[in-house]
Structures are given as C-alpha cells and as structure tokens.
Design a protein around this motif. Structure first.
Motif, PDB file in Angstrom:
ATOM      1  N   PHE A   1       0.828  -1.207   0.000  1.00  0.00           N
ATOM      2  CA  PHE A   1       0.000   0.000   0.000  1.00  0.00           C
ATOM      3  C   PHE A   1       0.860   1.253   0.000  1.00  0.00           C
ATOM      4  N   ILE A   2       2.008   1.209   0.682  1.00  0.00           N
ATOM      5  CA  ILE A   2       2.929   2.349   0.663  1.00  0.00           C
ATOM      6  C   ILE A   2       3.505   2.516  -0.733  1.00  0.00           C
ATOM      7  N   ALA A   3       3.900   1.407  -1.351  1.00  0.00           N
ATOM      8  CA  ALA A   3       4.482   1.484  -2.692  1.00  0.00           C
ATOM      9  C   ALA A   3       3.477   2.058  -3.686  1.00  0.00           C
ATOM     10  N   HIS A   4       2.239   1.601  -3.640  1.00  0.00           N
ATOM     11  CA  HIS A   4       1.227   2.107  -4.563  1.00  0.00           C
ATOM     12  C   HIS A   4       0.997   3.598  -4.358  1.00  0.00           C
ATOM     13  N   MET A   5       0.937   4.029  -3.095  1.00  0.00           N
ATOM     14  CA  MET A   5       0.713   5.445  -2.829  1.00  0.00           C
ATOM     15  C   MET A   5       1.870   6.293  -3.337  1.00  0.00           C
ATOM     16  N   MET A   6       3.102   5.845  -3.121  1.00  0.00           N
ATOM     17  CA  MET A   6       4.253   6.640  -3.544  1.00  0.00           C
ATOM     18  C   MET A   6       4.390   6.638  -5.067  1.00  0.00           C
ATOM     19  N   VAL A   7       4.039   5.531  -5.723  1.00  0.00           N
ATOM     20  CA  VAL A   7       4.024   5.540  -7.189  1.00  0.00           C
ATOM     21  C   VAL A   7       2.992   6.547  -7.689  1.00  0.00           C
ATOM     22  N   ALA A   8       1.824   6.575  -7.043  1.00  0.00           N
ATOM     23  CA  ALA A   8       0.797   7.537  -7.431  1.00  0.00           C
ATOM     24  C   ALA A   8       1.262   8.971  -7.236  1.00  0.00           C
ATOM     25  N   CYS A   9       2.211   9.172  -6.331  1.00  0.00           N
ATOM     26  CA  CYS A   9       2.764  10.513  -6.086  1.00  0.00           C
ATOM     27  C   CYS A   9       3.959  10.829  -6.981  1.00  0.00           C
ATOM     28  N   GLY A  10       4.347   9.895  -7.853  1.00  0.00           N
ATOM     29  CA  GLY A  10       5.369  10.189  -8.837  1.00  0.00           C
ATOM     30  C   GLY A  10       6.755   9.657  -8.564  1.00  0.00           C
ATOM     31  N   PHE A  11       6.851   8.499  -7.897  1.00  0.00           N
ATOM     32  CA  PHE A  11       8.157   7.933  -7.562  1.00  0.00           C
ATOM     33  C   PHE A  11       8.227   6.466  -7.977  1.00  0.00           C
ATOM     34  N   ALA A  12       9.409   6.004  -8.321  1.00  0.00           N
ATOM     35  CA  ALA A  12       9.689   4.571  -8.335  1.00  0.00           C
ATOM     36  C   ALA A  12       9.958   4.145  -6.898  1.00  0.00           C
TER      37      ALA A  12
ATOM     38  N   ARG B   1      -5.205  16.178   3.282  1.00  0.00           N
ATOM     39  CA  ARG B   1      -5.285  17.563   3.737  1.00  0.00           C
ATOM     40  C   ARG B   1      -5.511  17.653   5.242  1.00  0.00           C
ATOM     41  N   VAL B   2      -6.110  16.601   5.800  1.00  0.00           N
ATOM     42  CA  VAL B   2      -6.341  16.565   7.240  1.00  0.00           C
ATOM     43  C   VAL B   2      -5.160  15.899   7.952  1.00  0.00           C
ATOM     44  N   PHE B   3      -4.752  14.746   7.432  1.00  0.00           N
ATOM     45  CA  PHE B   3      -3.633  14.014   8.012  1.00  0.00           C
ATOM     46  C   PHE B   3      -2.423  14.261   7.118  1.00  0.00           C
ATOM     47  N   ARG B   4      -1.568  15.174   7.483  1.00  0.00           N
ATOM     48  CA  ARG B   4      -0.600  15.768   6.572  1.00  0.00           C
ATOM     49  C   ARG B   4       0.706  14.995   6.453  1.00  0.00           C
ATOM     50  N   VAL B   5       0.785  13.817   7.011  1.00  0.00           N
ATOM     51  CA  VAL B   5       2.054  13.089   6.977  1.00  0.00           C
ATOM     52  C   VAL B   5       2.495  12.847   5.534  1.00  0.00           C
ATOM     53  N   LEU B   6       1.587  12.391   4.697  1.00  0.00           N
ATOM     54  CA  LEU B   6       1.942  12.112   3.308  1.00  0.00           C
ATOM     55  C   LEU B   6       2.317  13.382   2.560  1.00  0.00           C
ATOM     56  N   SER B   7       1.511  14.426   2.666  1.00  0.00           N
ATOM     57  CA  SER B   7       1.812  15.649   1.917  1.00  0.00           C
ATOM     58  C   SER B   7       3.111  16.275   2.376  1.00  0.00           C
ATOM     59  N   ASP B   8       3.402  16.238   3.670  1.00  0.00           N
ATOM     60  CA  ASP B   8       4.683  16.759   4.157  1.00  0.00           C
ATOM     61  C   ASP B   8       5.846  15.926   3.628  1.00  0.00           C
ATOM     62  N   THR B   9       5.660  14.615   3.571  1.00  0.00           N
ATOM     63  CA  THR B   9       6.708  13.735   3.051  1.00  0.00           C
ATOM     64  C   THR B   9       6.962  13.995   1.577  1.00  0.00           C
ATOM     65  N   VAL B  10       5.899  14.096   0.785  1.00  0.00           N
ATOM     66  CA  VAL B  10       6.062  14.329  -0.646  1.00  0.00           C
ATOM     67  C   VAL B  10       6.704  15.685  -0.900  1.00  0.00           C
ATOM     68  N   ALA B  11       6.334  16.697  -0.135  1.00  0.00           N
ATOM     69  CA  ALA B  11       6.954  18.020  -0.299  1.00  0.00           C
ATOM     70  C   ALA B  11       8.456  17.944  -0.024  1.00  0.00           C
ATOM     71  N   PHE B  12       8.845  17.195   1.005  1.00  0.00           N
ATOM     72  CA  PHE B  12      10.269  17.010   1.311  1.00  0.00           C
ATOM     73  C   PHE B  12      10.973  16.280   0.173  1.00  0.00           C
ATOM     74  N   LEU B  13      10.366  15.202  -0.323  1.00  0.00           N
ATOM     75  CA  LEU B  13      10.986  14.432  -1.406  1.00  0.00           C
ATOM     76  C   LEU B  13      11.096  15.257  -2.682  1.00  0.00           C
ATOM     77  N   ASP B  14      10.066  16.030  -3.001  1.00  0.00           N
ATOM     78  CA  ASP B  14      10.125  16.889  -4.189  1.00  0.00           C
ATOM     79  C   ASP B  14      11.284  17.874  -4.083  1.00  0.00           C
ATOM     80  N   ARG B  15      11.530  18.353  -2.884  1.00  0.00           N
ATOM     81  CA  ARG B  15      12.601  19.339  -2.704  1.00  0.00           C
ATOM     82  C   ARG B  15      13.982  18.698  -2.830  1.00  0.00           C
ATOM     83  N   VAL B  16      14.184  17.522  -2.208  1.00  0.00           N
ATOM     84  CA  VAL B  16      15.536  16.941  -2.218  1.00  0.00           C
ATOM     85  C   VAL B  16      15.833  16.184  -3.507  1.00  0.00           C
ATOM     86  N   LEU B  17      14.770  15.702  -4.182  1.00  0.00           N
ATOM     87  CA  LEU B  17      14.965  14.949  -5.414  1.00  0.00           C
ATOM     88  C   LEU B  17      14.673  15.759  -6.667  1.00  0.00           C
TER      89      LEU B  17
END
Length: 282
Positions: free
Chosen positions: A77-88, A262-278
């Motif tokens: 489920f983590i892999a599917h979510m992160m692929v949906a967010c634009g990552f291998a 938008r309510v539980f921001r763990v994913l959005s905060d993580t993706v924002a961090f990954l977008d910045r470093v990658l």
C-alpha cells in the motif's frame, strides 16, 4: 484515529488489511523477488511507474517490526501510494532475529541500496536520486545507514546518491541494550554501545532528514525524533522534526496512505520534502 482502528483489527502491526479499500492503483510495473544477495530474505520488490519521468526518482521503503518481524508484501500500500505521487519505489526484505543480529539487518539495508545503485538504470531508474523512508525499526535502519558511512561505503554507494531520509517514529535515542526485547538482538555491540544509538553517530555532511513522529506514540516516544533533529542541526546538518498530534506509533504509517491528506498531513509533508531533495519529475 488510525491507531485505534489498527488495535481493533489485531496487533496493529499489519496495516495492509486496513488500507486495501484506500490503496490507489496507479499504472505500474511490479518486478518482484529481485535478489540483492544470496540469502532467502535478501530480496526486494521494485514498483515502476509507467511515466518515464517518475522513474528517475527512487524511494526505498524500509518497514519496521522490531527487527524480528516483517515482510515486504505487507507494505505494497505504501508502494502504490508513492508511485501515485510520482516515484519509483523499492521495498526490500532484510534478515531478522534470531537469524540475524546487529549489524546484519543494517548490512542488508546497505546491500539492497548497493544493488539498486548498480542496477536501477536497467529499469529506467536514476540511482543517483535515491531517498529512504523508514518506519520504526526501518526508520532506525535508514538513519543509521545515512549516519555511519561504513555501511554504504562497503556496499559501493557514494554518499551523493542518498539525497534524503524520512524517518517515521524511529527509535533514534534509545539504547537497545537497556531493553529486554532488544538486548539479545544488539548483544554483539555490548562492548561499544555507541554503535547502536543513532543520536551518538551524528556527524557532519549527512543527507537532509525529515523526522516525523506522532505525539500519541507510546511505543517509541517523540523525544527520539526531537533529540536526533537537534543533534543533526547542531552539527550543521539539515533536519526537521514534525510532530503530529493525532497519531500514534502505527497511525503515523497508516496516515501515509489514506485519502484525507489535507487533514492528516504526513503524506503531503513527506512528498513536499521528497520533491525538494529529489526535484520534481520532468
């Protein structure tokens, strides 16, 4: 909220059953059981987005389980979510106690990264743009691999390839030799306990880190993330500790893969961090 649901469904350490209904199904290719070493648990699954731009950014997810439990398939489920967010995404297994003791699981972590670094280009993945996400014991493994240069050096991974680390509810400041449930797992380090405490391995020039922790976590207290972030910043590194008031130890992981970002921001905060470093795809 998520910890409460997990407790109602059993031990709370197998969240995949809870997220099947939420799990996105992005177009992807799954390459399963890729061997990064000769032992049965030295295998990884690689999830590849169909979008070739997304394949250039690699996330390696390291699951928890107290170093004596866990399986990579549980965390698709983590892999599917992160692929949906634009990552291998790569999800490796690693040796567990009692087969393994410290530092075997850390050497497996580094070996998986080394295999990906050498072979990812064959799958259209840019191995020079790699990040780690770990939960609980997996967060420990990710952070130690980033802090202690010996592991990645032996695996043939240059420091520049690891662009960042996201730690979810990691035990970074505890001494595992002080606790009965982890003492035997880490007994090989009893003559040098500094080797097993991430907060005591901090040095200069390590990758940026996002350390996320639920304020309701009673298994691994939030002070672990706060202390590590402080030690990293004091040595000139980039580190952010984020505390989430609604989540406990399991809940912060489940919040990574729910539709209410938008309510539980763990994913959005993580993706924002990954977008910045990658960098963003493109």
């Amino acid at each position: 909220m998520f910890d409460h649901i997990a407790r109602r469904n059993g031990r709370g350490d197998n969240p995949s059953r809870l997220l099947e209904a939420w799990m996105p199904n992005p177009p992807l290719e799954l390459l399963d059981s890729l061997a990064y070493g000769p032992r049965p648990r030295q295998r990884l699954d690689l999830y590849l987005p169909h979008d070739p731009r997304a394949r250039r950014r690699l996330v390696v997810f390291l699951y928890g389980g107290g170093w004596d439990a866990g399986a990579r398939r549980t965390y698709r489920f983590i892999a599917h979510m992160m692929v949906a967010c634009g990552f291998a995404v790569a999800v490796p297994d690693y040796r567990l106690f009692p087969e393994a003791r410290f530092p075997d699981f850390l050497e497996d972590t580094a070996s998986a990264l080394g295999w990906l670094y050498r072979n990812a280009l064959d799958f259209g993945v840019d191995s020079s743009r790699m990040t780690l996400i770990g939960h609980s014991a997996g967060a420990y493994n990710a952070v130690v691999a980033a802090l202690d240069p010996a592991y990645l050096e032996r695996a043939g991974v240059p420091p520049s390839a690891l662009r960042g680390v996201v730690g979810l509810a990691g035990p970074y400041a505890f001494n595992p030799l002080d606790y009965e449930e982890t003492r035997e797992i880490f007994a090989t380090a009893r003559h040098d306990p500094t080797r097993v405490q991430p907060v005591r391995l901090v040095r200069r020039h390590v990758p940026p880190m996002l350390l996320a922790h639920g304020m309701r976590d009673q298994r691994v207290l939030p002070i672990n993330s706060l202390k590590l972030a402080e030690a990293l910043r004091e040595t000139g590194n980039e580190a952010t500790a984020k505390l989430y008031p609604r989540h406990g130890h399991v809940g912060i992981l489940l919040a990574m893969a729910n539709p209410f970002r938008r309510v539980f921001r763990v994913l959005s905060d993580t993706v924002a961090f990954l977008d910045r470093v990658l960098g963003r795809p493109g």
